[in-house]
Design a protein around this motif. Sequence first.
Motif, short mmCIF file in Angstrom:
data_model
loop_
_atom_site.label_atom_id
_atom_site.label_comp_id
_atom_site.label_asym_id
_atom_site.label_seq_id
_atom_site.Cartn_x
_atom_site.Cartn_y
_atom_site.Cartn_z
N GLN A 1 0.85 -1.18 0.00
CA GLN A 1 0.00 0.00 0.00
C GLN A 1 0.89 1.24 0.00
O GLN A 1 2.06 1.15 0.38
CB GLN A 1 -0.88 0.02 1.25
CG GLN A 1 -1.76 -1.21 1.40
CD GLN A 1 -2.47 -1.23 2.75
OE1 GLN A 1 -3.67 -1.25 2.83
NE2 GLN A 1 -1.69 -1.24 3.83
N PRO A 2 0.36 2.39 -0.40
CA PRO A 2 1.20 3.59 -0.46
C PRO A 2 1.46 4.24 0.90
O PRO A 2 2.16 5.24 0.97
CB PRO A 2 0.41 4.53 -1.38
CG PRO A 2 -0.99 4.05 -1.30
CD PRO A 2 -0.94 2.58 -1.05
N VAL B 1 0.59 9.33 0.45
CA VAL B 1 1.61 8.75 -0.42
C VAL B 1 2.95 8.89 0.29
O VAL B 1 3.46 10.00 0.49
CB VAL B 1 1.66 9.46 -1.80
CG1 VAL B 1 2.81 8.90 -2.65
CG2 VAL B 1 0.33 9.30 -2.53
N VAL C 1 6.67 2.83 0.43
CA VAL C 1 6.40 2.01 -0.75
C VAL C 1 7.67 1.31 -1.22
O VAL C 1 7.66 0.11 -1.52
CB VAL C 1 5.81 2.88 -1.89
CG1 VAL C 1 5.71 2.08 -3.18
CG2 VAL C 1 4.43 3.40 -1.50
N VAL D 1 -1.25 -4.21 -5.69
CA VAL D 1 -1.49 -2.84 -5.25
C VAL D 1 -3.00 -2.61 -5.33
O VAL D 1 -3.56 -2.55 -6.43
CB VAL D 1 -0.74 -1.81 -6.11
CG1 VAL D 1 -1.06 -0.39 -5.66
CG2 VAL D 1 0.77 -2.05 -6.03
N THR E 1 -3.20 3.66 -8.46
CA THR E 1 -2.48 2.38 -8.45
C THR E 1 -1.46 2.28 -9.58
O THR E 1 -0.40 1.69 -9.40
CB THR E 1 -3.47 1.21 -8.54
OG1 THR E 1 -4.29 1.35 -9.71
CG2 THR E 1 -4.36 1.16 -7.31
N THR F 1 1.59 4.07 -8.53
CA THR F 1 2.24 3.36 -7.43
C THR F 1 3.02 2.17 -7.94
O THR F 1 4.16 1.91 -7.52
CB THR F 1 1.20 2.92 -6.39
OG1 THR F 1 0.51 4.06 -5.88
CG2 THR F 1 1.87 2.19 -5.22
N TYR G 1 6.22 3.32 -9.66
CA TYR G 1 7.26 3.71 -8.70
C TYR G 1 7.88 2.48 -8.04
O TYR G 1 9.11 2.37 -7.95
CB TYR G 1 6.67 4.63 -7.63
CG TYR G 1 7.69 5.06 -6.60
CD1 TYR G 1 8.58 6.09 -6.88
CD2 TYR G 1 7.77 4.43 -5.36
CE1 TYR G 1 9.53 6.49 -5.95
CE2 TYR G 1 8.72 4.81 -4.43
CZ TYR G 1 9.60 5.84 -4.73
OH TYR G 1 10.54 6.21 -3.81
#
Length: 366
Positions: A10-11, A25, A30, A47, A56, A59, A62
């Motif tokens: 999860q972020p 965030v 992360v 995610v 998502t 995320t 990244y």
Amino acid sequence: MPIQLIGMIQPHEVSETLARRGPAVDPAYVRAFAQAHEYAGFDRILVPASSTSPDTLLTVAYAAAATQRIRFLLAHRPGFVAPTLAARQLATLDHYTGGRLAVHYISGGSDADQQRDGDFLSHDERYARTDEYLTLLRRVWTESQPFDHEGTYYRVKGAASEVKPLQQPYVPIYFGGASEPALRVAGRHADVYALWGESLAQAGDLVRRVRAEAAAHGRGIGFSVSFRPIVASTEDEAWAKAGRILEATRAQQVQIAHARGAGPQQSEGARRLLADAAKGDRVDERLWTAIARETGGRSNSTALVGTPEQVADALLAYYDLGIETFLLRGFDPLVDAVEYGRELLPLVRAKVAERDAQRALERKAA
């Protein structure tokens, strides 16, 4: 397909037992969370998505940049962007991640959560839209010539894409939902059908029904099941740990408030989890349903409790049903991911390999 062990990131840090820490965030979290799963030996990480969560797709992009080998399962809600645009976005991300992407399509089990993003279709209409959405998505990914489409929910003219997925013929499709409309969509489109952590009897029933739906379209299909393992060096310690998790969950109810879903009242999956919970807190010896009951059957909230050996044996019983993918996440998510990697994941893989070897000998002798 070979066995797959999936985690979840999860972020930001939060769970049923942990109040959220940090911003919505948290890049450092992360990065550490994704790398911890890679270090622990997970094959893939989910995610998840909701109407209030960070994006998502970004995320995953990244987290992929912060890792080397681990693959990703991006939760995606049909209906909020055009399927032609989603096809190009996902194909592009598949290239940037080196073919490490799969997508889990979520039609939506809560009217309230869908309506936050302006979606006022009924439960069954959402699944009908998903059916058409996935049909278009796959056409964009696989067809070499522009095409037209005019359906109930989408109309396009001359649809085409310069970018095709790195994985051929398309990015793997994961799909969940236990209602009859959901099962029909799964049979037509899913590569992997995802169940929440139900009892062996209920899970076996869904496997049979979904397999029959896929067979009607001349397709095979894989299966995934989700659990929250609670492990300790002895069984008594594991159950004591489960008790502490329940107490912490109750203490967190006001803070977490389940704001991202307001209760999945339209979810057949939630009703199935609560049906198991109605049988008692312990089902099939190791399946612990207390958190599912406490949270109204939200998400993958059932646990398998015991020593790593006992939990691995419990997972093997689901493997015997034809389920080859296990999504495992803890109530202390980052810490548990590392701990699973030390003992639980190697045990599961070893037991599956032993079972496969045993079956091969039996086939040879037959």
